[in-house]
Design a protein around this motif. Structure first.
Motif, PDB file in Angstrom:
ATOM      1  N   GLU A 262       0.625  -1.117   0.017  1.00 29.68           N
ATOM      2  CA  GLU A 262      -0.053  -0.179   0.009  1.00 29.68           C
ATOM      3  C   GLU A 262       0.747   1.288  -0.094  1.00 29.68           C
ATOM      4  O   GLU A 262       0.564   2.312  -0.882  1.00 29.68           O
ATOM      5  CB  GLU A 262      -0.744   0.069   1.021  1.00 29.68           C
ATOM      6  CG  GLU A 262      -2.105  -0.988   1.154  1.00 29.68           C
ATOM      7  CD  GLU A 262      -2.882  -1.224   2.415  1.00 29.68           C
ATOM      8  OE1 GLU A 262      -3.530  -2.295   2.458  1.00 29.68           O
ATOM      9  OE2 GLU A 262      -2.403  -0.727   3.463  1.00 29.68           O
ATOM     10  N   ARG A 263       2.048   1.264   0.803  1.00 25.58           N
ATOM     11  CA  ARG A 263       2.993   2.510   0.713  1.00 25.58           C
ATOM     12  C   ARG A 263       3.552   2.391  -0.691  1.00 25.58           C
ATOM     13  O   ARG A 263       3.478   3.708  -1.124  1.00 25.58           O
ATOM     14  CB  ARG A 263       3.757   2.424   1.939  1.00 25.58           C
ATOM     15  CG  ARG A 263       3.528   2.452   3.193  1.00 25.58           C
ATOM     16  CD  ARG A 263       4.418   2.634   4.362  1.00 25.58           C
ATOM     17  NE  ARG A 263       5.560   1.621   4.290  1.00 25.58           N
ATOM     18  CZ  ARG A 263       5.549   0.302   5.039  1.00 25.58           C
ATOM     19  NH1 ARG A 263       4.709   0.243   5.768  1.00 25.58           N
ATOM     20  NH2 ARG A 263       6.795  -0.407   4.944  1.00 25.58           N
ATOM     21  N   LEU A 264       4.072   1.455  -1.105  1.00 28.80           N
ATOM     22  CA  LEU A 264       4.594   1.451  -2.426  1.00 28.80           C
ATOM     23  C   LEU A 264       3.614   2.103  -3.429  1.00 28.80           C
ATOM     24  O   LEU A 264       3.970   3.114  -4.248  1.00 28.80           O
ATOM     25  CB  LEU A 264       4.945  -0.010  -3.131  1.00 28.80           C
ATOM     26  CG  LEU A 264       5.414  -0.332  -4.275  1.00 28.80           C
ATOM     27  CD1 LEU A 264       6.878   0.560  -4.536  1.00 28.80           C
ATOM     28  CD2 LEU A 264       5.702  -1.372  -4.656  1.00 28.80           C
ATOM     29  N   LEU A 265       2.367   1.770  -3.607  1.00 29.31           N
ATOM     30  CA  LEU A 265       1.336   2.150  -4.362  1.00 29.31           C
ATOM     31  C   LEU A 265       1.128   3.457  -4.055  1.00 29.31           C
ATOM     32  O   LEU A 265       0.570   4.200  -5.298  1.00 29.31           O
ATOM     33  CB  LEU A 265       0.243   1.193  -4.669  1.00 29.31           C
ATOM     34  CG  LEU A 265       0.464  -0.152  -4.908  1.00 29.31           C
ATOM     35  CD1 LEU A 265      -0.793  -0.926  -4.828  1.00 29.31           C
ATOM     36  CD2 LEU A 265       1.082  -0.154  -6.345  1.00 29.31           C
ATOM     37  N   ALA A 266       1.198   3.966  -2.979  1.00 29.54           N
ATOM     38  CA  ALA A 266       0.960   5.312  -2.791  1.00 29.54           C
ATOM     39  C   ALA A 266       2.191   6.397  -3.025  1.00 29.54           C
ATOM     40  O   ALA A 266       1.868   7.693  -2.562  1.00 29.54           O
ATOM     41  CB  ALA A 266       0.389   5.681  -1.279  1.00 29.54           C
ATOM     42  N   GLY A 267       3.044   5.733  -3.437  1.00 24.63           N
ATOM     43  CA  GLY A 267       4.189   6.618  -3.765  1.00 24.63           C
ATOM     44  C   GLY A 267       5.138   6.972  -2.482  1.00 24.63           C
ATOM     45  O   GLY A 267       6.274   7.844  -2.675  1.00 24.63           O
ATOM     46  N   VAL A 268       5.049   6.289  -1.644  1.00 26.87           N
ATOM     47  CA  VAL A 268       5.841   6.421  -0.308  1.00 26.87           C
ATOM     48  C   VAL A 268       7.076   5.362  -0.496  1.00 26.87           C
ATOM     49  O   VAL A 268       6.931   4.237  -0.755  1.00 26.87           O
ATOM     50  CB  VAL A 268       5.095   5.823   0.941  1.00 26.87           C
ATOM     51  CG1 VAL A 268       5.991   6.081   2.041  1.00 26.87           C
ATOM     52  CG2 VAL A 268       3.760   6.807   1.289  1.00 26.87           C
ATOM     53  N   PRO A 269       8.358   5.784  -0.377  1.00 27.71           N
ATOM     54  CA  PRO A 269       9.509   5.092  -0.470  1.00 27.71           C
ATOM     55  C   PRO A 269       9.341   3.790   0.456  1.00 27.71           C
ATOM     56  O   PRO A 269       8.845   3.947   1.707  1.00 27.71           O
ATOM     57  CB  PRO A 269      10.608   5.896  -0.156  1.00 27.71           C
ATOM     58  CG  PRO A 269      10.127   7.230  -0.160  1.00 27.71           C
ATOM     59  CD  PRO A 269       8.694   7.219  -0.185  1.00 27.71           C
TER      60      PRO A 269
END
Length: 270
Positions: A262-269
């Motif tokens: 979920e973090r990856l898809l939200a653009g969070v490193p």
């Protein structure tokens, strides 16, 4: 990241053979975003029902700790690495030198062969949909194709068991373990582990290690977690897996894998 590689048991798959709705949704969103997904498991290809229930008959699964590649959609084996009946007999002799009471099982391309006495009522780590109990015969092992040899003993833990035999079987088989609380070794072709087969799969897609996000929880995940550009071990996982990954996520019961995706898809490193 272009490819997500995930172990199953203890990583996204619960003991009751279910995968949470949040985790299913996270992988579906990753696929929708154009990321490749591959599951990399110690399970044989015949034990993928939980994956099919959760995700359908889509994609490829690397099974038996890298010894076999399976096409879920076509329900067919794409590649396998087997060991010979003569190798099995040689490994048995080595193991029984140190642990005379050890019992063996052979996972083959057609089923699971068990030596008499391999299982007892206390052993809950082995699921048994297709089993033949009989003494090993080299000709039968060669005919069926052994992708994984299992050795189980009592009185010591899995790490101590592995330490006893690993050096003496080097070159014959690779050795790892993944069953919590059971001295159960998993042995396969000496050039095979999860990382080797995953690297070949990724290479076929034009993806290198730096573009791979991998998840795992046990010693059989160590090479994969170390190879991937981003490796995450479960907080509930084995210390060796955590050390290899260098990163941890929340436990299976907290949907740790889904949280990272979920973090990856939200653009969070990540």
């Amino acid at each position: 990241m272009r490819l997500i590689a995930s172990d199953l048991d203890g990583t996204i798959l619960h003991r009751d053979e279910t995968i949470s709705a949040r985790t299913v949704a996270a992988f579906a969103a990753a696929r929708q975003a154009g990321l490749q997904v591959v599951f990399v498991t110690g399970r044989p290809f015949r034990w993928l029902d939980p994956v099919q229930r959760a995700f359908g008959h889509l994609g490829t699964v690397i099974c038996s700790n890298g010894a076999l590649v399976y096409d879920l959609e076509g329900e067919r084996v794409l590649a396998s690495h087997t060991i010979t009946g003569a190798t099995v007999a040689q490994v048995q002799r080595v193991v029984r030198t140190h642990q005379p009471q050890a019992a063996f099982a052979a996972e083959t391309l057609t089923g699971l062969l068990l030596e008499p006495g391999f299982l007892d009522d206390r052993d809950q780590s082995i699921r048994l949909p297709e089993v033949t109990e009989a003494p090993f015969e080299a000709s039968r092992l060669d005919a069926e194709g052994v992708v994984k040899l299992l050795a189980k003993t009592t009185g010591i833990d899995a790490e101590a068991f592995q330490h006893l035999v690993e050096r003496e079987v080097a070159g014959l088989v690779s050795v790892t373990h993944s069953a919590p609380g059971v001295a159960l070794l998993e042995m396969a072709h000496p050039e095979v582990n999860k990382a080797v087969t995953l690297a070949g799969y990724a290479r076929g897609l034009g993806i290198d290690a730096a573009e791979v996000l991998a998840f795992g929880d046990m010693p059989n995940d160590v090479q994969m977690l170390a190879w991937a550009g981003r490796g995450y071990a479960m907080d509930s996982g084995h210390p060796l897996a955590k050390a290899a990954a260098g990163r941890t996520t929340a436990s299976l019961h907290e949907d740790g894998v889904a949280q990272v995706i979920e973090r990856l898809l939200a653009g969070v490193p990540v």
